[in-house]
Design a protein around this motif. Structure first.
Motif, PDB file in Angstrom:
ATOM      1  N   ALA A   1     -35.246  43.713 -25.743  1.00  0.00           N
ATOM      2  CA  ALA A   1     -35.710  43.163 -24.471  1.00  0.00           C
ATOM      3  C   ALA A   1     -35.548  41.646 -24.415  1.00  0.00           C
ATOM      4  O   ALA A   1     -35.134  41.086 -23.400  1.00  0.00           O
ATOM      5  N   SER A   2     -35.872  40.980 -25.509  1.00  0.00           N
ATOM      6  CA  SER A   2     -35.763  39.512 -25.534  1.00  0.00           C
ATOM      7  C   SER A   2     -34.466  39.030 -26.180  1.00  0.00           C
ATOM      8  O   SER A   2     -34.188  37.837 -26.172  1.00  0.00           O
ATOM      9  N   ARG A   3     -33.730  39.950 -26.790  1.00  0.00           N
ATOM     10  CA  ARG A   3     -32.498  39.650 -27.531  1.00  0.00           C
ATOM     11  C   ARG A   3     -32.771  38.772 -28.757  1.00  0.00           C
ATOM     12  O   ARG A   3     -31.918  38.014 -29.207  1.00  0.00           O
ATOM     13  N   LEU A   4     -33.970  38.884 -29.297  1.00  0.00           N
ATOM     14  CA  LEU A   4     -34.355  38.162 -30.512  1.00  0.00           C
ATOM     15  C   LEU A   4     -33.612  38.769 -31.699  1.00  0.00           C
ATOM     16  O   LEU A   4     -33.576  39.986 -31.866  1.00  0.00           O
ATOM     17  N   THR A   5     -33.017  37.889 -32.504  1.00  0.00           N
ATOM     18  CA  THR A   5     -32.256  38.357 -33.658  1.00  0.00           C
ATOM     19  C   THR A   5     -32.813  37.776 -34.952  1.00  0.00           C
ATOM     20  O   THR A   5     -33.612  36.829 -34.940  1.00  0.00           O
TER      21      THR A   5
END
Length: 91
Positions: A44-48
């Motif tokens: 959802a946040s594209r946190l990697t």
């Protein structure tokens, strides 16, 4: 220096000015270390994994900086927050 070696070195936040932040960073670094490089953590946040590694590297670089800055006058009341959500999150 290999990425793994840097993360292991980075996990030593014990000499930070803020012991509570140091402990949290140590836990986060231990959690991030075994993740595959670049792994998507939250779609959802594209946190990697790379995002978290960057945040940890920056925090490690500033761990000796005393953040003793005056708080704004209207910020003297404690704010309600969930521990997993930054206080900067928009309502």
């Amino acid at each position: 220096m290999s990425r793994k070696a840097y993360v292991q070195e980075m996990a030593a936040f014990d000499d930070a000015y803020d012991p509570e932040l140091a402990a949290a960073c140590n836990r986060l670094a231990a959690w991030v270390e075994p993740l595959p490089e670049g792994m998507l953590i939250d779609p959802a946040s594209r946190l990697t994994e790379s995002d978290l590694a960057l945040i940890l590297r920056r925090l490690y670089a500033t761990r000796h900086v005393n953040q003793d800055v005056p708080r704004p006058l209207d910020d003297d009341q404690p704010r309600q927050a969930r521990s997993s959500v930054p206080l900067t999150a928009k309502d």
